[in-house]
Design a protein around this motif. Structure first.
Motif, short mmCIF file in Angstrom:
data_model
loop_
_atom_site.label_atom_id
_atom_site.label_comp_id
_atom_site.label_asym_id
_atom_site.label_seq_id
_atom_site.Cartn_x
_atom_site.Cartn_y
_atom_site.Cartn_z
N LEU A 102 33.71 33.56 46.69
CA LEU A 102 35.02 33.50 46.04
C LEU A 102 34.85 33.88 44.59
O LEU A 102 34.06 33.26 43.86
N ASP A 103 35.56 34.89 44.16
CA ASP A 103 35.42 35.40 42.80
C ASP A 103 35.82 34.33 41.78
O ASP A 103 36.82 33.65 41.94
N TYR A 182 40.89 36.50 44.88
CA TYR A 182 40.07 37.35 45.74
C TYR A 182 38.74 36.73 46.12
O TYR A 182 38.20 35.86 45.43
N GLY A 183 38.24 37.21 47.24
CA GLY A 183 36.92 36.80 47.71
C GLY A 183 36.33 37.91 48.56
O GLY A 183 36.94 38.97 48.75
N ASP A 195 42.09 38.51 50.46
CA ASP A 195 43.21 38.39 49.53
C ASP A 195 43.91 37.07 49.86
O ASP A 195 44.69 36.97 50.81
N PHE A 196 43.61 36.03 49.06
CA PHE A 196 44.17 34.70 49.32
C PHE A 196 45.62 34.64 48.86
O PHE A 196 45.98 35.19 47.81
N TYR A 270 31.24 46.51 46.16
CA TYR A 270 32.68 46.24 45.98
C TYR A 270 32.91 45.28 44.83
O TYR A 270 32.28 44.24 44.73
N ASP A 271 33.82 45.65 43.95
CA ASP A 271 34.15 44.84 42.79
C ASP A 271 35.65 44.57 42.79
O ASP A 271 36.44 45.47 42.51
N PRO A 272 36.07 43.34 43.12
CA PRO A 272 37.50 43.05 43.20
C PRO A 272 38.22 43.21 41.88
O PRO A 272 39.43 43.40 41.84
N ASP A 273 37.51 43.13 40.75
CA ASP A 273 38.13 43.28 39.47
C ASP A 273 38.66 44.70 39.23
O ASP A 273 39.47 44.94 38.36
N ASN A 274 38.16 45.63 40.03
CA ASN A 274 38.59 47.01 39.87
C ASN A 274 39.65 47.42 40.89
O ASN A 274 39.93 48.60 41.07
#
Length: 276
Positions: A102-103, A182-183, A195-196, A270-274
């Motif tokens: 979990l980010d 995100y996670g 995508d929570f 994979y980078d959820p921040d992007n």
């Protein structure tokens, strides 16, 4: 008598002069040469001491390098990717089915799938006793996360403020919920983005735990019991994932953090921040 006194005084003076001369020569011999002083200085310069933690001039962590004995700067070792962590864990546990992150939290753990929903409540990945247990997938869910719903269980021990899902209790705060969306879930098939979109507080015997279930009916129940809910586009054939832990709001209450699983094409980097 007078001559005797003068004689001994002269002898004492001569002895004093001889001794003084000896010590002066000895001290001169003990002074190191310029060559030896330079050699000592160079040796000391090669010894790297730890920096003062309070020194505000230090570079950020990302800029820290390791200096080898030869004096060559080397990049600091990189953290293993989620795929690498999964593969290492798989070597010691045949029940491993995934790795969950979990980010923005410390939740970064392997996921197992046991024969029942009790064993991994008190056992570690290697099978040893551990009261913190291991995060596990509901026994009634498919091990490949292909069902419409997949439920993961993890401890949150209020008397110890510990457990692999302990941080989920902070989701009761709306600001924390908004900041943690995100996670990632890694399986042998690859990486999925999570995508929570909902936090629910329900009884441990709520129908949300009866899975697999019809996606539409299950989602309706999520919306009915949600404490926080964000708008999100639901695909025609959704795969939901729910992280479940004790909530202590009332007897046998549970907190569920619910999201959508979406396979990515970004690979292990994979980078959820992007992403938007």
């Amino acid at each position: 008598m007078i001559r005797s006194v003068r004689f001994w005084a002269a002898v004492t003076l001569v002895c004093f002069v001889i001794v003084s001369s000896f010590f002066r020569r000895s001290n001169l011999q003990n002074v190191s040469s310029p060559e030896k002083r330079n050699e000592h200085t160079e040796t000391a310069a090669q010894t790297i001491s730890a920096p003062d933690p309070g020194d505000e001039t230090l570079p950020p962590e990302s800029a820290v390098t390791i200096v080898s004995a030869a004096g060559m700067a080397e990049p600091a070792p990189e953290e293993p990717t989620i795929a690498e962590r999964y593969k290492r864990a798989a070597e010691c546990c045949g029940d491993l089915v995934g790795w969950i992150c979990l980010d923005g939290t410390e939740i970064d753990y392997p996921v197992v799938h046991g024969e029942d929903n009790r064993y991994y409540l008190s056992h570690a990945l290697d099978g040893s006793f551990d009261r913190l247990g291991t995060i596990f997938l509901d026994r009634y869910c498919s091990a490949d996360f292909s069902d419409p719903q997949s439920i993961l269980y993890g401890h949150n021990m209020i008397n110890m403020d510990s457990g692999m899902f302990a941080e989920l209790k902070y989701l009761k705060d709306e600001k924390y919920f908004d900041e943690h969306r995100y996670g990632q879930l890694y399986t042998e098939k690859g990486l999925c983005r999570i995508d929570f979109f909902a936090v629910v507080i329900v009884s441990a015997y709520d129908e949300l735990y009866i899975v697999p279930a019809d996606s539409g009916e299950w989602l309706d129940r999520v919306r009915e019991s949600s404490r926080y809910l964000r708008d999100i586009e639901i695909p025609d054939d959704p795969r939901f994932i729910a992280l479940s832990t004790c909530s202590y709001d009332y007897k046998n209450s549970r907190l569920m953090y619910i999201g959508l699983l979406d396979e990515t094409d970004e690979g292990d980097d994979y980078d959820p921040d992007n992403t938007s």
